[in-house]
Every structure is written in structure tokens, then in C-alpha cells.
Scaffold this active site. Structure first.
Site, mmCIF file in Angstrom:
data_model
loop_
_atom_site.group_PDB
_atom_site.id
_atom_site.type_symbol
_atom_site.label_atom_id
_atom_site.label_comp_id
_atom_site.label_asym_id
_atom_site.label_seq_id
_atom_site.Cartn_x
_atom_site.Cartn_y
_atom_site.Cartn_z
ATOM 1 N N THR A 236 71.233 87.052 66.597
ATOM 2 C CA THR A 236 70.123 87.723 67.299
ATOM 3 C C THR A 236 69.582 86.792 68.356
ATOM 4 O O THR A 236 69.830 85.587 68.324
ATOM 5 C CB THR A 236 68.944 88.020 66.351
ATOM 6 O OG1 THR A 236 68.268 86.782 66.037
ATOM 7 C CG2 THR A 236 69.398 88.692 65.087
ATOM 8 N N ASP A 237 68.817 87.344 69.266
ATOM 9 C CA ASP A 237 68.031 86.466 70.132
ATOM 10 C C ASP A 237 66.809 85.993 69.333
ATOM 11 O O ASP A 237 66.560 86.432 68.197
ATOM 12 C CB ASP A 237 67.628 87.175 71.438
ATOM 13 C CG ASP A 237 67.326 86.153 72.543
ATOM 14 O OD1 ASP A 237 67.100 84.973 72.231
ATOM 15 O OD2 ASP A 237 67.306 86.546 73.719
ATOM 16 N N TYR A 238 66.062 85.119 69.933
ATOM 17 C CA TYR A 238 64.922 84.432 69.324
ATOM 18 C C TYR A 238 63.906 85.435 68.734
ATOM 19 O O TYR A 238 63.298 86.198 69.482
ATOM 20 C CB TYR A 238 64.257 83.619 70.426
ATOM 21 C CG TYR A 238 63.383 82.476 70.006
ATOM 22 C CD1 TYR A 238 63.820 81.178 70.104
ATOM 23 C CD2 TYR A 238 62.088 82.701 69.546
ATOM 24 C CE1 TYR A 238 63.007 80.107 69.752
ATOM 25 C CE2 TYR A 238 61.272 81.644 69.183
ATOM 26 C CZ TYR A 238 61.742 80.347 69.293
ATOM 27 O OH TYR A 238 60.928 79.300 68.947
ATOM 28 N N ALA B 104 64.286 88.148 67.359
ATOM 29 C CA ALA B 104 64.528 89.553 67.716
ATOM 30 C C ALA B 104 64.498 90.485 66.503
ATOM 31 O O ALA B 104 64.214 91.674 66.655
ATOM 32 C CB ALA B 104 65.849 89.685 68.462
#
Ligand code: NOJ
Length: 775
Positions: free
Chosen positions: A301-303, A305
Site C-alpha cells: 500500500t501507499d503510506y 493507505a
């Protein structure tokens, strides 16, 4: 240390034993399709998985950040606690051979099965040897160069312990208000796919095949999947709403190209796509990425997310969000602590199966095996190599070359540039970027030491030493600084006009005024969207005062996005778009200003005349009422207060020499399916200097089952021409070149008429050809 090594040997022995007979049933990775297809690795993964407890598996899916570069809220982190339980699969933004050796030792001390931790980072444009920002480097149209700088970034990063790069960012970006345009390759899909491939090859060190086990290769990460660049109104993290056609035609192809090139991982995007946050989007990750593209690598995932799916209004709470993420096929959770906190109970409640977890963990373990971390968990922590490799003089040379090649000459009236030593004796050096050092690396220069970048002043002084040229300096106006969290211009830095008088005075006593202006580096990048893309603060006001002196003005720009330069285009004599050139900034710009390097960059993003034209890009559709600038009539598709055309189009950039295109030819005006034809043009260097030109091929499908763009880039070649030299540039056109998604969303070339241009930019229509695709 000894203990750790012994444990690894024991583990290796156990693995060999278990791998002799693959254990089927509960806990085995029945759904998993490996990335490598290497059966030995697959057996090792299965064997290890069978030794792991559920908690240990979940721990592998958990990623924390080090202290560098937090880009969001720091989750209520229990990293210490999880480290002690051996439940951290990966940590990012940590660097240094010795430091990471120590972290790895800590991890192995606590990991029952001695599973090494994977260290990752955002090495976006170099580690310590900082290259130009990716958008700038893309303006070089030099794929070999981009591959080379990515390779150097990987050499330095792997020597300092990092084996996984959160790059390349391959989001198509057509909105310069969005600060993250600086991280990608611009607006075009064809060009974006080429750059994506080059950068993945560079990071992963791909020659004929991927060998991640080499100590100097690293996993690349295609990000952000997907549509992030289409954020509504250019505001970062904003919603994305687009047709499936636009998604497939424009935004997906760079990601597909990355998969074809062997990229090892993907990162989710923060935005929702048509109402579904990407991190919980089964259509994107299961259907497109896994099922259609057969991607076997890791997805992270992104940060934060996962936890962001709650404010999105898609998940009730973190537990629900974690369930949605794993259902979407996400393998690793960056920062949210959703997986590590809730997956176990989700399994116990029967909402998530252990088989799902096994699939995710298999992908993670496979990468660790492929990187060679089980053979030697310290293979990327080589302090000797780190000393030798990081900021190696050879790397700095490439950084200078990359910076030179990224620079785009936007205007050069009366050939005011290059600044000839014989004719230009007194140069007034004005503007906040003459001595600015901190910004030159641009955003995402995560380990680039900003104090080491060469300023413009230093570059010029070295270049013109003993030449008789004198430089007199005045800052004129400061760069405004924004406090990002309050969105307030910092009161101590509010731009004032008190420096104008001195600037005007030295300008009056000069032969030429060299003005260096731009945006502070943190005005682009993540969470740095702007609604006004003119030069910030009082910079334009200062230019207006300087203009009154009547002296020639050369404007050098340092910035991370296309700007609105409408006033500047009309009022200054030369404009050099230097972007953020990286550590060798001052030298590279001085090379260009002096003519030691003849600029060869061309824009990969359109420069609008004003924000009202945004989004603006060259490959638009025609509409039923196209506006003809040469024959203007009412009730057409136009603005009443601005032309439709951009200030500077995609593919545009000048040189100190001139090029003429002539004799455009096509080998046949009938292209048969399965066959090919050649379009060619003669390009002559008609000026006084050797130079390079980017010759571009654009094609228009005249009638389709769906409306096609007015033109699409389908090829380019960067050629070197001595003064007076002519070269014939050829492009092959076949069915593949003409493919598009038809009305039934099939990827086909449709029979019919096409036109082509062999052009110096997307707005150059002088060399026009026609042909038909026949059955
Ligand atoms: C958030 C950014 O969107 C992403 O690109 C980056 O890799 C992570 N932060 C980690 O720094």
C-alpha cells in the site's frame, strides 16, 4: 553475529528437509503464482511458510518507516514491540550499511525462523548523487541516460543497505497544478511507457533477465496504481473519476509496460478510482494486475493507505479496511498497522482465510529469497562498497550530463544565448536562485545532501574564471516560503520590494541581465499542489522593473512543474528551463549558458498560457466544432479570453543551432496487415553549432469506431548532427503502431485512413504524410 549465522544454517537445513515434500492443504500457498517461476524458490517459500505461525506470517505483511521522510500521519506505531516479536517484514527510509546491518541483527535476534527484514526507500532520483528530478530527466528524451541514472541510484542504494526502491513513479500527469508531476515522465502515454521500461531496467539491473540476487540490483516498484495523476483539480490525494477507456488508453499502459519489463512490485494509489479507493480495489489488483497481466510480484500500500479507507467512507474502521485490502490482493501494509492488528482476528472470525494470507506472505518471501537475503541477510550492507560507490566521481559526471540534457531552452530571441565571453563582459546576476542551494536537488532527494549542490553562482564563476567576464550580484527578492501545514506564507519571509533598487542599479550597469528564479523545492512534490502556477512572490514584479532598463534579459528557471510563463515569454529575451537539476546544477546550467553544451531537451508536459486551460495536453480529441486558429468563426470550441493553444507544446524545445526537416516520405501509402511501411524525413543542421534534435512521429487515425485523438506520439529518435550535416530519420509503422481500444474495448488496428507527421514538436505540422491500413 555467530549465533545468527548458526541459526541461518539450521534454518537452511530445515528448509532442505521440508522442501523434499511439499505439504498440501491448510496453510500451503495453493493460489500463489510466483513472480520468478523458479521451482526451487517456490519450494523454499512453501517450506518456510509451513513452518510459520499465523502471527509470524502476518508480521511479514507489516511495514514501518524509519525516521527519514515521513509523508503523512505517523500511525500509533508499536514498531519496537513488533520488532521484538520478529513481526516486521520490512522497514523503509532507513539507510547506511552499518546502520542497516545493526537493524538486521536486531531483527534476526528476535525472528524465530531468522527471516531477514527487507529494507526499502524512495530513491527517486539518485541516492546521494542526486540527478535531475524525473520530470526534468524525461525532457532529455534519452532512455539510455535514464536507465543509467537509475542504475547509479541502485548501485548507491544497494551499497547502503536498501534492496527495494519505491520507484519509478509512472503516473501520467496532465495537470501542472499537481505537485507530483515532478516525479514522473509527463503527460504522454507512449513516452511514459518507454520511460517506465528504462527506469525499471535501470533499478533492477536488467540486462537479458532479472537477477535480483546480485548485490547491486534492487526491486523496483511501479507506483501509484492507478490514476493518481488525474486527481480532480490537481489537488493531491483528490478523487479520480475517469472512463474505463481513459484508464485503459492513458493511465494503465505504463504499468503494463513495467510488468512486461519484469518489475518486482507495485504500490497502491491514495485516490479512489470511480468511487473505490485503489487500496481496496479488486478490479485493479485482482482482475487487471493479477488475472489479466499475470503479475506475480508484491503489492504494497501507499503510506497509511489502508487506514485512509475509513475517511474515504469506504471502510467502517481499520479492521474493515484491512479486510478490504487483503481481499483486493494487497500483500504488505505500509504504516497503517491494519494487518498486524486485525488480520488474526479476521481469520479467526472466518472473514479472511489463512490461504489468502499465505498467498501474500509467499510473494513477500519469494522476493526475499530472490534478493538473496536468506543466503546472506547482510549482502546489501557492505560498508566498504558503500564508501567506494556513493558519490563516486564517475556518478557525478553522469549527474552533470543528465542535468545538461534535461535543460530545455524555451526562448532565445536574437540568439542572446549562449553568453559569449568575447561579447558579454558585464553580467548582472539577479534573483533568488543565483545563490540558492537548498532547492537545487528538488523534492524526493531523500539522502541527497543539499549543502553539496553547486549553485548557479559557483557554476558560472568556475566557468568564466579568468575570462574577463564580471558578475555582479543582487538577490532582488527572496523566495516565499510556505508553512505547509498551515498553508501560510511564513511571515519572516514575506517577499518585499526592498531589494529591487539595488537589482535595477546593477542591471543598468550590465551588458546582459541573467535572472535566476523559480519555486522553492517544496512547492512541488507530494502535498504541494498550487492553484496559481506563475512565479511565486514578487519575482514577476522584479522582472517588470528589470525590463524597464532595456537590457537583454535571460531568465533561468528552477522549478518542479510547468509554470504559467505568459508574461515572461512576451517580455524577456531568453528562457532556460533548468528544472531542479540535482547536485551538479550550477555546473550544468553554466555549461548550457556558455554554449559548452548545446541544449537538446524537449518538454514532456505542455506549458499552459494560464491555469484556466488546465488540464491541457496535445493529444486531445477534435470535438464536433473544432476551432481553426487560421479561420476563426463563432460557436466553435474555444475560450473567449484565451487561445486554445498552449504557451509551449509537448515535444517543444530549442537549440543554439537550427534544424530543417525536408523530404518527408512514406515507403507506401498502403499498409497491409502483418506488413510494415517506413516513414522518413531528412533533417539538416542549418546553424553554426553541432547539436542534437529529437525527431518525433505523430499519427492520427482519421475515422474510428471511437473518436481518436488529433494526434498521438508513436516514436521518437534523438539524433546528433554536426553543423551542416543531414541525416535521414526513419520510423517503421506496422499494425502494432496503430492499435487502439475499439468500441468493444478490443486492442486492434482498424482498417482505414491515417495521417502522420514527422515533427520537431507536437505542434509542428509541416511534414505531413498519409497512408491507409488495408485488409
Ligand atoms: C507516500 C508517497 O505517495 C509514496 O510515493 C512514497 O513511496 C511513500 N509515501 C513512502 O515514502
Amino acid at each position: 553475529m555467530k549465533k545468527v549465522k548458526l541459526s541461518i544454517v539450521i534454518l537452511g537445513f530445515v528448509l532442505v528437509l521440508v522442501s523434499c515434500g511439499k505439504v498440501e492443504g491448510q496453510g500451503s500457498a495453493t493460489q500463489w503464482q510466483s513472480y520468478s517461476g523458479d521451482q526451487v524458490v517456490e519450494r523454499k517459500v512453501d517450506s518456510l511458510l509451513n513452518l510459520m505461525t499465523l502471527e509470524e506470517k502476518i508480521g511479514q505483511m507489516n511495514q514501518y518507516s524509519g525516521n527519514f521522510a515521513t509523508t503523512g500521519e505517523v500511525a500509533d506505531t508499536k514498531s519496537g514491540e513488533y520488532l521484538k516479536k520478529g513481526m516486521i517484514g520490512s522497514t523503509f527510509n532507513v539507510f547506511g550499511a552499518d546502520h542497516l546491518r545493526m537493524l538486521q541483527e536486531q531483527n534476526l535476534k528476535h525472528s524465530r525462523l531468522k527471516i531477514p527484514m527487507l529494507f526499502a526507500a524512495d530513491v527517486i532520483h539518485g541516492l546521494e548523487t542526486t540527478f535531475p528530478i524525473p520530470l526534468a530527466e524525461a525532457c532529455s528524451w534519452d532512455l539510455e541516460l535514464m536507465k543509467k541514472s537509475a542504475r547509479i541510484a541502485a548501485e548507491e542504494a544497494t551499497a547502503s543497505g536498501v534492496a527495494w526502491n519505491f520507484a519509478p513513479m509512472i503516473d501520467i500527469a496532465r495537470d501542472p497544478r499537481w505537485g507530483r508531476v515532478m516525479e514522473g515522465a509527463g503527460e504522454d502515454v507512449y513516452y511514459g511507457t518507454q520511460v517506465a521500461r528504462a527506469r525499471v531496467r535501470g533499478f533492477q539491473g536488467i540486462e537479458d533477465y532479472t537477477d535480483l540476487a546480485k548485490p547491486n540490483t534492487m526491486m523496483a516498484c511501479a507506483k501509484h496504481f492507478v490514476g493518481y495523476g488525474a486527481a480532480q483539480a490537481g489537488r493531491d490525494y483528490h478523487s479520480v473519476d475517469m472512463s474505463d477507456r481513459t484508464l485503459h488508453e492513458i493511465y494503465l499502459p505504463p504499468f503494463k509496460a513495467a510488468v512486461d519489463e519484469g518489475v518486482a512490485s507495485f504500490m497502491t494509489s491514495f485516490n479512489d478510482l470511480n468511487g473505490v479507493p485503489c487500496t481496496g480495489n479488486q478490479y485493479l489488483f485482482q482482475e487487471i494486475l493479477r488475472d489479466r497481466w499475470n503479475f506475480g510480484g508484491m503489492v504494497l500500500t501507499d503510506y497509511t493507505a489502508i487506514m485512509e479507507m475509513v475517511p474515504h467512507g469506504f471502510a467502517r474502521d481499520l479492521k474493515h479496511a484491512s479486510e478490504l485490502a487483503i481481499d483486493a490482493g494487497i500483500d504488505m501494509d505500509m504504516i497503517s498497522e491494519g494487518f498486524v492488528t486485525h488480520l488474526k482476528s479476521l481469520v479467526e472470525e472466518g472473514k479472511v482465510s489463512e490461504a489468502q494470507i499465505d498467498v501474500a506472505v509467499s510473494r513477500i518471501l519469494e522476493m526475499k529469497f530472490l534478493l538473496g537475503l536468506f543466503d546472506d541477510p547482510y549482502r546489501y550492507c557492505d560498508a566498504e562498497r558503500e564508501k567506494e560507490v556513493v558519490m563516486n566521481p564517475e556518478h557525478l559526471k553522469v549527474a552533470r550530463e543528465a542535468a545538461q540534457r534535461s535543460i530545455v531552452l524555451l526562448k532565445n530571441e536574437y540568439s542572446v544565448l549562449p553568453l559569449k565571453k568575447e561579447e558579454t563582459k558585464r553580467v548582472a546576476l539577479i534573483g533568488p536562485f543565483v545563490k540558492e542551494r537548498e532547492s537545487l536537488n528538488g523534492e524526493w532527494a531523500i539522502k541527497g545532501d543539499r549543502s553539496k549542490s553547486v549553485t548557479l553562482m559557483e557554476g558560472l564563476e568556475e566557468k568564466y574564471e579568468d575570462s574577463g567576464v564580471t558578475f555582479t550580484y543582487a538577490q532582488g527578492t527572496p523566495l516565499p516560503v510556505i508553512d505547509r501545514s498551515t498553508q501560510k506564507v511564513s511571515t519572516t519571509e514575506v517577499p518585499d520590494k526592498s531589494g529591487f533598487a539595488k537589482a535595477v542599479e546593477i542591471a543598468e550597469n550590465s551588458d546582459v541581465i541573467l535572472v535566476a528564479m523559480g519555486e522553492k523545492f517544496h512547492w512541488s512534490g507530494e502535498a504541494a499542489s498550487r492553484t496559481d502556477i506563475t512565479l511565486p512572490g514578487n519575482q514577476r514584479e522584479l522582472l517588470k522593473e528589470l525590463k524597464k532598463t532595456g537590457k537583454p534579459i535571460v531568465l533561468v528557471l528552477f522549478n518542479g512543474r510547468p509554470l504559467d510563463l505568459s508574461w515572461e515569454e512576451k517580455n524577456v529575451d531568453a528562457i532556460v528551463e533548468a528544472w531542479f537539476p540535482g547536485i551538479m546544477a550550477g555546473h550544468a546550467v553554466a555549461d548550457v549558458l556558455s554554449g559548452d553544451y548545446n541544449p537538446s531537451g524537449k518538454l514532456v508536459m505542455t506549458f499552459p498560457r494560464n491555469v484556466g486551460q488546465i488540464p491541457i495536453f496535445y493529444n486531445v480529441k477534435n470535438t464536433g466544432r473544432p476551432f481553426d486558429e487560421n479561420n476563426p468563426t463563432d460557436y466553435k470550441s474555444f475560450y473567449i479570453d484565451s487561445p486554445n493553444t498552449p504557451l509551449y507544446p509537448f515535444g517543444y524545445g530549442l537549440s543554439y543551432t537550427s534544424f530543417e526537416y525536408a523530404n518527408a516520405k512514406i515507403s507506401s501509402d498502403q499498409l497491409e496487415r502483418g506488413g510494415s511501411i517506413t516513414a522518413s524525413v531528412e533533417v539538416t543542421n542549418t546553424g553554426d553549432m553541432d547539436g542534437e534534435e529529437v525527431v518525433q512521429l505523430y499519427i492520427h487515425d482519421k475515422v474510428g469506431t471511437v473518436v481518436r485523438p488529433v494526434k498521438e506520439l508513436k516514436g521518437f529518435k534523438k539524433i546528433n548532427l554536426k553543423k551542416g550535416e543531414t541525416k535521414t530519420v526513419e520510423f517503421t509503422i506496422d499494425e502494432e503502431t496503430l492499435k487502439m481500444y475499439n468500441i468493444d474495448m478490443e486492442w486492434v488496428a482498424e482498417t482505414g485512413e491515417f495521417e502522420a507527421w514527422l515533427a520537431a514538436s507536437s505542434s509542428d505540422e509541416s511534414n505531413h504524410l498519409e497512408f491507409s491500413l488495408v485488409e
